[in-house]
Design a protein around this motif. Structure first.
Motif: not given
Length: 296
Positions: A113, A115, A119, A121-122, A128-129, A131, A160, A162, A185, A187
């Motif tokens: 991923e 991120q 990381k 988890c979303p 969200l974290n 990237t 990740d 969106t 992801i 989202k």
């Protein structure tokens, strides 16, 4: 046991959608191995963190912890396993070592991923974290693809992001960098509009080269939806942990309250069936075959 490394790619060539079940421990992998409806296993970072450490999926386990868990799963499998390797634990150079470690453990594929590390988890957080840049992430994917030990090892690149436009741009970059499949992801599909159509549009935009994880906001997807969407791989990532947790809690709370097992309102494993499933009879056969019987 362990599968032939070409099995996953053969299944992808033969089937419209390859179906896997996620898990984080060897007994779940062993059960999945016996169920005809699954083509393979996804090692789930969420489940591994929960089952092995009782912690959330925030990259709190090490690369070695993850490799060890995957090795145990692969030991009892003859179906292919795809390993969730989070951010690959570092930069592009580190990614090479990480991918190779999981290949040696028996994984037929890996999910990387984009991120930052560590990381989060979303589906565990509302915010969200961050990237890493698309260019750095593409470099990690290229490093993984060009330095895998086995040509059949599948590289899945997860983004990740969106925002749909940026998600698609990154996904295309990762495919060009050498990823076999890309993964968004949940989202990124559920922010607005029709979820099923949103996923379908992503799959079509990537020419079908999509790995789809059914979790979070996607739990309502039906078999008919998945057959319409046509992802190349569909993972039911959290089935074991989602159904194991309430059963374990109910059993343990009952015994804690009543100080007896009799009457636990759950189905209890047949001991002989469980022992046979775990392979005790095979141990006995091996002892007779390989250990000399010495009369005292």
């Amino acid at each position: 046991m362990m599968t032939d490394r070409s099995t996953l790619r053969r299944l992808m060539a033969e089937k419209e959608t390859v179906i896997t079940c996620g898990c984080g421990d060897a007994i779940s992998a062993k059960i999945i191995n016996e169920v005809d409806g699954f083509d393979g296993v996804l090692s789930s970072g969420f489940t591994l963190a929960a089952m092995a450490m009782g912690l959330p999926d925030a990259e709190l386990y090490s690369r070695s912890d993850n490799v060890y868990a995957v090795s145990n799963m692969c030991y009892v499998l003859d179906k292919p396993l795809i390993a969730d390797i989070d951010t690959a634990y570092g930069n592009a150079v580190t990614t090479i070592k990480t991918v190779n470690d999981f290949e040696r453990a028996g994984a037929s594929g890996v999910v990387i991923e984009d991120q930052i590390s560590p990381k989060r988890c979303p589906i565990c957080v509302t915010d969200l974290n961050t990237t890493i840049s698309a260019e750095e992430a593409a470099g990690k994917i290229r490093a993984a693809a060009e330095n895998r030990l086995y040509k059949d090892t599948l590289i899945i690149a997860r983004t990740d992001i969106t925002n749909v436009e940026e998600r698609n741009r990154r996904a295309q970059m990762y495919l060009e960098a050498g990823a076999d499949l890309v993964q968004g992801i949940s989202k990124s599909y559920t922010a607005s509009g029709n979820m099923v159509e949103n996923i379908k549009q992503f799959v079509d935009a990537m020419d079908g080269r999509v790995s789809l994880v059914v979790c979070g906001g996607l739990d309502s997807l039906t078999r008919k939806d998945i057959e319409y969407i046509k992802p190349k791989i569909c993972h039911f990532a959290l089935v074991p942990i989602n159904y194991m947790y309430p059963a374990l809690r109910k059993a343990i709370e009952f015994v804690g309250e009543n100080h007896e097992q009799a009457g636990i309102p759950l189905e209890k494993a047949n001991h002989s069936e469980l022992v046979n499933f775990l392979g005790m009879s095979k141990i006995g056969e091996q002892e007779k075959k390989y250990i000399p019987q010495i009369d005292c």
